[in-house]
Each structure stands twice: as C-alpha cells, then as structure tokens.
Design a protein around this motif. Sequence first.
Motif, mmCIF file in Angstrom:
data_model
loop_
_atom_site.group_PDB
_atom_site.id
_atom_site.type_symbol
_atom_site.label_atom_id
_atom_site.label_comp_id
_atom_site.label_asym_id
_atom_site.label_seq_id
_atom_site.Cartn_x
_atom_site.Cartn_y
_atom_site.Cartn_z
ATOM 1 N N ILE A 1 2.538 -0.454 -1.720
ATOM 2 C CA ILE A 1 2.743 -0.155 -0.305
ATOM 3 C C ILE A 1 1.565 0.645 0.248
ATOM 4 O O ILE A 1 1.076 0.389 1.360
ATOM 5 N N THR A 2 1.081 1.622 -0.543
ATOM 6 C CA THR A 2 -0.070 2.423 -0.113
ATOM 7 C C THR A 2 -1.291 1.556 0.099
ATOM 8 O O THR A 2 -2.007 1.684 1.113
ATOM 9 N N LYS B 1 -5.198 -1.633 3.483
ATOM 10 C CA LYS B 1 -5.766 -2.932 3.874
ATOM 11 C C LYS B 1 -5.618 -3.148 5.379
ATOM 12 O O LYS B 1 -6.545 -3.620 6.043
ATOM 13 N N MET B 2 -4.450 -2.808 5.919
ATOM 14 C CA MET B 2 -4.239 -2.967 7.354
ATOM 15 C C MET B 2 -5.179 -2.066 8.140
ATOM 16 O O MET B 2 -5.714 -2.465 9.186
ATOM 17 N N ASN C 1 -8.289 -3.018 10.754
ATOM 18 C CA ASN C 1 -8.076 -2.551 12.135
ATOM 19 C C ASN C 1 -6.880 -3.240 12.806
ATOM 20 O O ASN C 1 -6.945 -3.663 13.967
ATOM 21 N N VAL C 2 -5.791 -3.361 12.060
ATOM 22 C CA VAL C 2 -4.589 -3.959 12.616
ATOM 23 C C VAL C 2 -3.995 -2.997 13.648
ATOM 24 O O VAL C 2 -3.703 -1.833 13.330
ATOM 25 N N PRO C 3 -3.810 -3.426 14.899
ATOM 26 C CA PRO C 3 -3.247 -2.551 15.930
ATOM 27 C C PRO C 3 -1.850 -2.084 15.530
ATOM 28 O O PRO C 3 -1.017 -2.908 15.139
ATOM 29 N N VAL D 1 4.057 -8.661 9.173
ATOM 30 C CA VAL D 1 2.681 -8.217 8.962
ATOM 31 C C VAL D 1 2.569 -7.447 7.650
ATOM 32 O O VAL D 1 1.662 -7.683 6.844
ATOM 33 N N ILE D 2 3.498 -6.532 7.414
ATOM 34 C CA ILE D 2 3.483 -5.760 6.170
ATOM 35 C C ILE D 2 3.582 -6.691 4.969
ATOM 36 O O ILE D 2 2.810 -6.576 4.000
#
Length: 209
Positions: free
Chosen positions: A122-123, A128-129, A133-135, A143-144
Amino acid sequence: MIYWLYAQLLRRQIVDLPEQVCFMISGEDLAGAPDSLFAVTSWCNAISAHVTRHGPAGAHGICHLMFHIATKDPDQIDVLLPAIRKISTIAHLSLHAGSRKETGGSGMDVVVAVGKSGREEITECIRKMARDNVPPETVDEKVIESYLTFQYAPDVVIKSGGDHLTDFLIWQSVYSELFFSDVNWAHFREVDFLRILRDYQARIRRFGK
C-alpha cells in the motif's frame, strides 16, 4: 482405499469453485514441505478439470492460485527454488521474492510471493501515484487497485496450521472467505483442500453488505 473413496465423494459434491485461491504459509512451513506447492497446484488443476467436465453448464475452474510465504528473509528460500520452479511444468508461475521476479510455464496462473507485506504494498502504491502526479481528487478504489503490485482479489484465503494471518493482500482480501485449517502445511492433504472447497460453495458471500 478409504481415503481414495472419500476424496472421490468430496469431488462429486463440488460444483462451484472459487476463481482465485490464496494459501498463506510461513517460511518454516515451506522448508518443511517444499513439494507441497507443486502438489496443491496439481490438485487445483485436477479438481478444475473434474468440475468443468462433470459440473453444470458454465462451471469454471480455479484460474488463479497464490502462495504467500511469510518470512523476514526472502533469501532463505534460495535452496528451495528448484521445488518452486517445478510449478512451471504444470502452470504459469510468477515468483516474487525480495527484488527477484521470475516467470515461466503456461496454464493456470500461480503466484509465489515470498516475504511480501500488505502495508509495504500500500505504501509503495501511494508512492507510485505521487511520482505519477495523480490528482488527489481523482483517487478512488479503482485507481488504487491499478497501482497495487498484486492484481488479485482472492475468493478464498487459506491458512494452514491454525496460525494467524499476515497483512498480505490487506486491501485485496477484504471480501475474501477465510478458512483456518488445524492441519499443518506438511500434513495438508487433498481431502483437507476438498473439504474447504465444499464448505466454500455453501457460504453466502455478502461482499461487505
């Protein structure tokens, strides 16, 4: 003879198989019975073939099988690699052990994850997100899940030996059916697996509802 007859009886009772199954064992379990990974994979192939051949129309087999090996030292499985790689002779194997990743073979998808942690996954997913630069306002469950290392949502999670579960697949297994077997991994038999599959099809899955 009695064991064989009992196994046959259990097979005939199973008509609805889970698509994804995950076994959680320890490094000590694996060291004590390394060939059991291959044996369980063989059972899944055989049981799937029986159900799709003799079950109701549209019956499916087990498509994904995962083994999580809980250990703080993934390198300890190096001597057991031949036993793990043997799986690729009857299935498509993906091995994740520390920084090592290997694939090989064809057939049912089998993942062996050694020393992996759900919290770490999860970390790393969040990192990665951030790197991409995932808003923040676009982040949702889908998305996760797209950023998770293991794209699996096991229908069944099995822990042998009656020990507690680890945090592996902490996101993916939230709606999984959990089975704790008192039988130690080294003594886990096909009939023990068949009993779990029989009990699974009798459960009413609510998926958190």
